[in-house]
Scaffold this motif. Structure first.
Motif, PDB file in Angstrom:
ATOM      1  N   SER A  95       0.850  -1.183   0.000  1.00 28.84           N
ATOM      2  CA  SER A  95       0.000   0.000   0.000  1.00 28.84           C
ATOM      3  C   SER A  95       0.884   1.231   0.000  1.00 28.84           C
ATOM      4  N   VAL A  96       0.607   2.146  -0.911  1.00 26.86           N
ATOM      5  CA  VAL A  96       1.393   3.374  -0.990  1.00 26.86           C
ATOM      6  C   VAL A  96       0.532   4.601  -0.697  1.00 26.86           C
ATOM      7  N   GLY A  97      -0.723   4.389  -0.407  1.00 27.37           N
ATOM      8  CA  GLY A  97      -1.638   5.477  -0.081  1.00 27.37           C
ATOM      9  C   GLY A  97      -2.887   4.893   0.529  1.00 27.37           C
ATOM     10  N   ALA A  98      -3.868   5.745   0.738  1.00 16.91           N
ATOM     11  CA  ALA A  98      -5.115   5.271   1.333  1.00 16.91           C
ATOM     12  C   ALA A  98      -5.817   4.267   0.435  1.00 16.91           C
ATOM     13  N   ARG A  99      -5.763   4.499  -0.873  1.00 15.98           N
ATOM     14  CA  ARG A  99      -6.465   3.602  -1.787  1.00 15.98           C
ATOM     15  C   ARG A  99      -5.589   3.162  -2.957  1.00 15.98           C
ATOM     16  N   GLU A 100      -4.305   3.447  -2.893  1.00 17.21           N
ATOM     17  CA  GLU A 100      -3.388   3.072  -3.965  1.00 17.21           C
ATOM     18  C   GLU A 100      -2.480   1.946  -3.503  1.00 17.21           C
ATOM     19  N   ARG A 101      -2.197   1.039  -4.433  1.00 20.90           N
ATOM     20  CA  ARG A 101      -1.334  -0.104  -4.116  1.00 20.90           C
ATOM     21  C   ARG A 101      -0.405  -0.379  -5.277  1.00 20.90           C
ATOM     22  N   ILE A 102       0.707  -1.016  -4.967  1.00 24.63           N
ATOM     23  CA  ILE A 102       1.605  -1.541  -5.986  1.00 24.63           C
ATOM     24  C   ILE A 102       1.566  -3.052  -5.852  1.00 24.63           C
TER      25      ILE A 102
ATOM     26  N   VAL B 144       4.864  -5.430 -12.606  1.00 20.55           N
ATOM     27  CA  VAL B 144       4.619  -4.521 -11.493  1.00 20.55           C
ATOM     28  C   VAL B 144       3.471  -3.609 -11.918  1.00 20.55           C
ATOM     29  N   VAL B 145       2.406  -3.596 -11.118  1.00 21.34           N
ATOM     30  CA  VAL B 145       1.178  -2.897 -11.485  1.00 21.34           C
ATOM     31  C   VAL B 145       0.846  -1.878 -10.404  1.00 21.34           C
ATOM     32  N   GLY B 146       0.510  -0.672 -10.823  1.00 22.74           N
ATOM     33  CA  GLY B 146      -0.007   0.340  -9.917  1.00 22.74           C
ATOM     34  C   GLY B 146      -1.521   0.292  -9.969  1.00 22.74           C
ATOM     35  N   ALA B 147      -2.165   0.153  -8.824  1.00 26.47           N
ATOM     36  CA  ALA B 147      -3.617   0.004  -8.783  1.00 26.47           C
ATOM     37  C   ALA B 147      -4.223   1.092  -7.917  1.00 26.47           C
TER      38      ALA B 147
ATOM     39  N   PRO C 212      -8.412   3.019  -7.296  1.00 26.67           N
ATOM     40  CA  PRO C 212      -9.812   2.589  -7.396  1.00 26.67           C
ATOM     41  C   PRO C 212     -10.371   2.505  -8.815  1.00 26.67           C
ATOM     42  N   GLY C 213     -10.011   3.414  -9.692  1.00 22.63           N
ATOM     43  CA  GLY C 213     -10.600   3.360 -11.026  1.00 22.63           C
ATOM     44  C   GLY C 213      -9.627   3.010 -12.119  1.00 22.63           C
ATOM     45  N   ARG C 214      -8.415   2.598 -11.777  1.00 19.98           N
ATOM     46  CA  ARG C 214      -7.405   2.451 -12.813  1.00 19.98           C
ATOM     47  C   ARG C 214      -6.310   1.480 -12.390  1.00 19.98           C
ATOM     48  N   MET C 215      -5.739   0.784 -13.385  1.00 18.42           N
ATOM     49  CA  MET C 215      -4.565  -0.067 -13.167  1.00 18.42           C
ATOM     50  C   MET C 215      -3.567   0.232 -14.277  1.00 18.42           C
ATOM     51  N   ASN C 216      -2.302   0.431 -13.906  1.00 19.80           N
ATOM     52  CA  ASN C 216      -1.255   0.729 -14.877  1.00 19.80           C
ATOM     53  C   ASN C 216      -0.098  -0.235 -14.691  1.00 19.80           C
ATOM     54  N   ALA C 217       0.402  -0.777 -15.795  1.00 19.72           N
ATOM     55  CA  ALA C 217       1.613  -1.594 -15.738  1.00 19.72           C
ATOM     56  C   ALA C 217       2.795  -0.649 -15.592  1.00 19.72           C
ATOM     57  N   LEU C 218       3.569  -0.807 -14.537  1.00 21.12           N
ATOM     58  CA  LEU C 218       4.705   0.071 -14.274  1.00 21.12           C
ATOM     59  C   LEU C 218       6.003  -0.490 -14.822  1.00 21.12           C
ATOM     60  N   ALA C 219       6.181  -1.810 -14.716  1.00 21.83           N
ATOM     61  CA  ALA C 219       7.414  -2.434 -15.187  1.00 21.83           C
ATOM     62  C   ALA C 219       7.176  -3.921 -15.384  1.00 21.83           C
ATOM     63  N   THR C 220       8.031  -4.534 -16.168  1.00 19.00           N
ATOM     64  CA  THR C 220       8.022  -5.993 -16.331  1.00 19.00           C
ATOM     65  C   THR C 220       9.435  -6.495 -16.090  1.00 19.00           C
ATOM     66  N   MET C 221       9.528  -7.692 -15.568  1.00 21.92           N
ATOM     67  CA  MET C 221      10.839  -8.295 -15.305  1.00 21.92           C
ATOM     68  C   MET C 221      10.720  -9.801 -15.384  1.00 21.92           C
ATOM     69  N   ALA C 222      11.844 -10.447 -15.531  1.00 24.79           N
ATOM     70  CA  ALA C 222      11.859 -11.908 -15.556  1.00 24.79           C
ATOM     71  C   ALA C 222      11.484 -12.427 -14.177  1.00 24.79           C
ATOM     72  N   ARG C 223      10.925 -13.602 -14.133  1.00 19.85           N
ATOM     73  CA  ARG C 223      10.514 -14.212 -12.867  1.00 19.85           C
ATOM     74  C   ARG C 223      11.726 -14.398 -11.965  1.00 19.85           C
ATOM     75  N   GLN C 224      11.584 -13.980 -10.717  1.00 18.49           N
ATOM     76  CA  GLN C 224      12.667 -14.059  -9.744  1.00 18.49           C
ATOM     77  C   GLN C 224      12.493 -15.304  -8.881  1.00 18.49           C
TER      78      GLN C 224
END
Length: 129
Positions: A61-68, A79-82, A84-96
């Motif tokens: 959680s990075v805010g009251a209603r925002e999550r990574i 890596v997705v930023g979520a 309440p009304g939106r989801m954005n792909a922030l980054a992609t990486m190989a499986r760790q």
């Protein structure tokens, strides 16, 4: 001329019978819906397809209603930023590689734990301990 006999008036239709018939029909339809829902729950599919290839790896959680979120899709992490009304792909990486032992060490303390420790120290100082 003979007097003509007037026909007897027809009895008024009973509204009670029509109302009862409508109520029983409604109850029958509702019983069918409840029965179909129970059958679907009892014998329906246990899992939905597609869920086996997508897995939530972690969340922050990075805010009251925002999550990574870190979502595993196949051999890739997204890596997705979520919010309440939106989801954005922030980054992609190989499986760790994931070590469950790291979870126990890196698990953050409860949010109120720091406050509870501070409060305990403050009370101890005031009481002269």
């Amino acid at each position: 001329m003979p007097a003509m006999a007037l026909p007897a008036p027809a009895p008024a239709p009973s509204t009670t019978g029509g109302l009862l018939q409508s109520i029983f029909a409604l109850l029958f339809v509702l019983a069918l819906l409840v029965g179909a829902a129970w059958l679907l729950k009892r014998f329906g599919p246990k899992t939905f397809t597609g869920g086996a290839h997508v897995r939530l790896v972690g969340a922050l959680s990075v805010g009251a209603r925002e999550r990574i979120l870190v979502v595993e899709v196949g051999e890739q992490w997204i890596v997705v930023g979520a919010s309440p009304g939106r989801m954005n792909a922030l980054a992609t990486m190989a499986r760790q590689p994931h070590d469950p032992a790291d979870d126990a060490v890196a698990a953050p303390a409860l949010p109120g734990a720091q406050f509870a420790e501070w409060l305990k120290q403050t009370i101890d100082k005031r009481n002269g301990k």
